[in-house]
Design an enzyme around this catalytic site. Structure first.
Site, PDB file in Angstrom:
ATOM      1  N   LYS A  54       0.839  -1.206   0.000  1.00 50.69           N
ATOM      2  CA  LYS A  54       0.000   0.000   0.000  1.00 50.69           C
ATOM      3  C   LYS A  54       0.872   1.254   0.000  1.00 50.69           C
ATOM      4  O   LYS A  54       0.581   2.223  -0.705  1.00 50.69           O
ATOM      5  CB  LYS A  54      -0.953  -0.024   1.204  1.00 50.69           C
ATOM      6  CG  LYS A  54      -2.072  -1.058   1.036  1.00 50.69           C
ATOM      7  CD  LYS A  54      -2.840  -1.331   2.325  1.00 50.69           C
ATOM      8  CE  LYS A  54      -3.776  -2.531   2.150  1.00 50.69           C
ATOM      9  NZ  LYS A  54      -4.382  -2.987   3.392  1.00 50.69           N
ATOM     10  N   GLN A  98      -3.839  -1.510   9.689  1.00 47.18           N
ATOM     11  CA  GLN A  98      -3.777  -2.847   9.075  1.00 47.18           C
ATOM     12  C   GLN A  98      -4.331  -3.872  10.062  1.00 47.18           C
ATOM     13  O   GLN A  98      -3.935  -3.901  11.224  1.00 47.18           O
ATOM     14  CB  GLN A  98      -2.327  -3.185   8.692  1.00 47.18           C
ATOM     15  CG  GLN A  98      -2.175  -4.493   7.948  1.00 47.18           C
ATOM     16  CD  GLN A  98      -2.873  -4.489   6.581  1.00 47.18           C
ATOM     17  OE1 GLN A  98      -2.825  -3.522   5.850  1.00 47.18           O
ATOM     18  NE2 GLN A  98      -3.556  -5.585   6.261  1.00 47.18           N
ATOM     19  N   ASP A 121     -10.356   3.742   4.816  1.00 45.99           N
ATOM     20  CA  ASP A 121     -10.498   2.288   4.663  1.00 45.99           C
ATOM     21  C   ASP A 121     -11.936   1.859   4.989  1.00 45.99           C
ATOM     22  O   ASP A 121     -12.288   0.691   4.847  1.00 45.99           O
ATOM     23  CB  ASP A 121      -9.498   1.583   5.596  1.00 45.99           C
ATOM     24  CG  ASP A 121      -9.207   0.145   5.186  1.00 45.99           C
ATOM     25  OD1 ASP A 121      -9.371  -0.186   3.995  1.00 45.99           O
ATOM     26  OD2 ASP A 121      -8.819  -0.655   6.054  1.00 45.99           O
TER      27      ASP A 121
END
Ligand code: NAP
Length: 279
Positions: A54, A98, A121
């Site tokens: 990412k 994450q 996200d």
């Protein structure tokens, strides 16, 4: 019959190209780059690989990244404090935690420390509620990416029977809600579903989001159906028995190269949107 491939790599490439243009325009106008903070807790090799990928993608499209790495023994309080600091930092536009985080951490508490305007996200309750109400907000990236992939191929959804296998809060549940918002008739399946095969056989659109290699068998696929495989299991194997499903489906996503690239592309597009909203 052989299915047409839903090429997530190609569709993601064009989304990334548009995102790079928007990032460049933002940087020129604002005098700073849109910036994504990536938070990694512990040293799970898969999570480390995902975060690195990412960050590399950010660099490739002109998005800055802020890497926050914390040891595996980090407490919930410490993680919440780190994320809260990023939430109020004017040089950070988006925050990615994450996951999964180590088991002793309250993951929900950590997610909820992300300011709604930086939840690129799409993991907070705020973003989920906005999506459920059809209000503006950031989509959970994998479900949002799936919808954009279907749209890129002009796949009609209204009135069609969609079956989502899996009901996790970041994937199965929201993808079903996005399909519902597009007037599909949605059925959710999960680990307690009786006769999964019979339900999948009815589907015009199947989304597999389970995490069990080839759980969805090719012979279950209704001829001409659209098959979206969000699963990613060791050895590049999805949740759908690909070769047999491709014999029957009208459209199918490959693994890899289907849903995965769309997820990352949407994360970056939403990061630029978050930056744009600060001006
Ligand atoms: P998860 O949180 O483990 O959820 C799995 C879901 O599958 C649960 O709802 C579970 O039902 C259901 N399930 C388990 N066994 C089943 C069975 N035998 N029949 C029907 N349903 C069953 O997983 P997730 O985070 O949603 O991820 C799912 C998959 O997507 C994984 O392979 C993951 O790697 C992949 N993924 C890919 C991306 C991407 O960018 N491509 C992003 C995220 C995840 P219960 O609710 O009843 O337990």
């Amino acid at each position: 019959m052989s299915a047409r491939v839903l090429d997530g790599t190609a569709v993601a490439r064009s989304l990334l190209a548009r995102t790079a243009e928007r990032a460049g325009a933002f940087t020129a106008a604002a005098g700073r780059t849109p910036t994504l903070a990536t938070v990694l807790v512990g040293d799970d090799p898969a999570s480390r690989t995902y975060v690195k990928m990412k960050r590399n993608r950010c660099a490739a499209v002109g998005i800055g990244s802020r890497a926050v790495e914390l040891p595996a023994e980090t407490t919930t309080e410490r993680l919440v404090a780190e994320i809260t600091a990023l939430s109020t930092d004017p040089d950070v536009d988006g925050i990615l935690l994450q996951h999964p985080v180590p088991a002793h951490i309250d993951e929900r508490a950590a997610f909820e420390a992300i300011a709604p305007g930086k939840d690129v996200d799409g993991v907070t309750m705020h973003s989920f509620a906005a999506m459920a109400f059809g209000e503006p907000g950031f989509h959970s990236c994998t479900p949002g990416g799936i919808l954009r992939l279907l749209d890129a191929y002009d796949i009609p959804l209204a009135g069609r029977r969609a079956v989502v296998v899996g009901r996790s809060p970041i994937l199965g549940k929201p993808v079903g809600m996005l399909l519902l918002a597009r007037d599909a008739t949605v059925t959710y399946c999960h680990s307690r579903t009786a006769d999964l095969a019979a339900v999948v056989r009815e589907a015009d659109v199947v989304v597999a989001a389970v995490g069990k290699p080839e759980l969805v068998r090719g012979e279950w696929i209704k001829p001409g159906a659209v098959v979206v495989d969000a699963g990613y299991n060791p050895g590049n194997v999805g949740d759908v028995e690909y070769a047999a499903a491709a014999e029957r489906a009208g459209f199918i996503t490959p693994v890899p190269g289907g849903v995965g690239p769309m997820t990352v592309a949407l994360l970056l597009a939403q990061t630029v949107s978050a930056a744009e909203a600060t001006r």
